[in-house]
Design an enzyme around this catalytic site. Sequence first.
Site, PDB file in Angstrom:
ATOM      1  N   ASN A   8      43.740  38.627  34.442  1.00  0.00           N
ATOM      2  CA  ASN A   8      43.459  40.019  34.082  1.00  0.00           C
ATOM      3  C   ASN A   8      44.617  40.858  34.625  1.00  0.00           C
ATOM      4  OD1 ASN A   8      42.485  42.562  33.638  1.00  0.00           O
ATOM      5  ND2 ASN A   8      40.839  42.464  35.152  1.00  0.00           N
ATOM      6  N   TRP A   9      45.561  41.147  33.743  1.00  0.00           N
ATOM      7  CA  TRP A   9      46.758  41.878  34.186  1.00  0.00           C
ATOM      8  C   TRP A   9      46.477  43.346  34.493  1.00  0.00           C
ATOM      9  CZ3 TRP A   9      51.128  40.126  30.240  1.00  0.00           C
ATOM     10  CH2 TRP A   9      51.468  38.782  30.520  1.00  0.00           C
ATOM     11  N   LYS A  10      45.332  43.846  34.060  1.00  0.00           N
ATOM     12  CA  LYS A  10      45.000  45.275  34.231  1.00  0.00           C
ATOM     13  C   LYS A  10      46.130  46.126  33.623  1.00  0.00           C
ATOM     14  CE  LYS A  10      42.244  43.961  38.152  1.00  0.00           C
ATOM     15  NZ  LYS A  10      41.494  44.351  39.326  1.00  0.00           N
ATOM     16  N   HIS A  88      34.089  45.423  32.999  1.00  0.00           N
ATOM     17  CA  HIS A  88      34.790  45.284  34.279  1.00  0.00           C
ATOM     18  C   HIS A  88      34.419  46.472  35.172  1.00  0.00           C
ATOM     19  CE1 HIS A  88      37.945  45.137  37.275  1.00  0.00           C
ATOM     20  NE2 HIS A  88      38.092  43.864  36.952  1.00  0.00           N
ATOM     21  N   GLU A  90      36.067  48.316  37.025  1.00  0.00           N
ATOM     22  CA  GLU A  90      36.971  49.474  36.932  1.00  0.00           C
ATOM     23  C   GLU A  90      36.654  50.314  35.700  1.00  0.00           C
ATOM     24  OE1 GLU A  90      40.555  47.175  37.325  1.00  0.00           O
ATOM     25  OE2 GLU A  90      40.039  46.767  39.419  1.00  0.00           O
ATOM     26  N   GLU A 160      31.757  39.295  39.731  1.00  0.00           N
ATOM     27  CA  GLU A 160      32.839  39.972  40.458  1.00  0.00           C
ATOM     28  C   GLU A 160      32.252  41.017  41.407  1.00  0.00           C
ATOM     29  OE1 GLU A 160      36.891  39.702  38.538  1.00  0.00           O
ATOM     30  OE2 GLU A 160      35.960  41.447  37.687  1.00  0.00           O
ATOM     31  N   GLY A 166      40.518  43.171  44.503  1.00  0.00           N
ATOM     32  CA  GLY A 166      41.760  43.799  44.960  1.00  0.00           C
ATOM     33  C   GLY A 166      41.777  44.155  46.436  1.00  0.00           C
ATOM     34  N   SER A 206      39.766  38.833  44.525  1.00  0.00           N
ATOM     35  CA  SER A 206      40.744  38.356  45.517  1.00  0.00           C
ATOM     36  C   SER A 206      40.901  36.834  45.516  1.00  0.00           C
ATOM     37  CB  SER A 206      40.367  38.865  46.917  1.00  0.00           C
ATOM     38  OG  SER A 206      40.401  40.277  46.945  1.00  0.00           O
ATOM     39  N   GLY A 227      42.921  38.875  39.081  1.00  0.00           N
ATOM     40  CA  GLY A 227      43.661  40.120  38.889  1.00  0.00           C
ATOM     41  C   GLY A 227      45.042  40.035  39.508  1.00  0.00           C
ATOM     42  N   GLY A 228      45.174  40.543  40.721  1.00  0.00           N
ATOM     43  CA  GLY A 228      46.473  40.630  41.406  1.00  0.00           C
ATOM     44  C   GLY A 228      47.301  39.358  41.327  1.00  0.00           C
TER      45      GLY A 228
HETATM   46  P1  PGA Z   1      41.691  40.726  41.972  1.00  0.00           P
HETATM   47  O1  PGA Z   1      40.989  41.341  40.652  1.00  0.00           O
HETATM   48  O2  PGA Z   1      41.928  39.270  41.715  1.00  0.00           O
HETATM   49  O3  PGA Z   1      42.954  41.510  42.124  1.00  0.00           O
HETATM   50  O4  PGA Z   1      40.743  40.948  43.100  1.00  0.00           O
HETATM   51  C1  PGA Z   1      40.008  40.628  39.972  1.00  0.00           C
HETATM   52  C2  PGA Z   1      39.528  41.435  38.793  1.00  0.00           C
HETATM   53  O5  PGA Z   1      39.456  42.660  38.890  1.00  0.00           O
HETATM   54  O6  PGA Z   1      39.209  40.893  37.729  1.00  0.00           O
END
Ligand code: PGA
Length: 244
Positions: A8-10, A88, A90, A160, A166, A206, A227-228
Amino acid sequence: MKNIIIANWKCNPNSLKEAKKLYSDIVKNAKAKNTEVVVCAPFVYLSQLKGDNLGAQNVCMEEKGAFTGEVSVNMLKDIGVQYVILGHSERRKYFGENNIDINKKIKLCLQNNLTPILCIGETKQEFDLHQKPDVLETQLTEALKDIVKEGVEKIIVAYEPVWAIGTGENCSVQETLNSINFIKKIISELYDKKMSENVRVIYGGSVKSFNSGEYIKSGGVNGFLVGGASLDANEFSLIAKSAG
Ligand code: PGA
């Protein structure tokens, strides 16, 4: 059942050039036995990346029309996208998405042969107040409302915990296992036991290569939403390998 590792590159990276390089490095290196790898990139890059493992991070809740700024299921399908992240945290937090919107989007994706990746998870406050089971049950039940069995088995559920996204504070393997089992129990109550075994449930929050193997071994997960760490092709490839 195959494991699935989803990037997930966001809202990253900053340029098409970087996106192409990151994507090709991931496609080249992130390979593992019996494991699918998917990259969910920003809309503007999707048509430029050209692969059969691409996902979007959202979709319009209507098929077409006067919805400024939105991208439809047909547009995604037309350029070969196969997966869509929905709900998600966010999107729920910053863009006000609720379970009703998410339910509509899941239905549209299923009607159009796009695989929904449904994200659910509790906030830190809900966790501390022991509300996790209620939160997960409500999010799942409302998101899956009126979705028939044949649809549900195509969905990927991503657990999640919001407090783990994050933050570097990943959910413990035991806590994850409990949550995955709880999610399967809800699916089994909403549908049946077989369905709960067929739906892939993955973990996100994470995830790094140093902790991913443990989740696969003892956390009851069928993969990860990353994500990250998905912005670093080497790190992401190591995570994929740990799932194989
Ligand atoms: P993260 O994000 O790996 O940076 O914690 C995961 C996500 O939001 O899907």
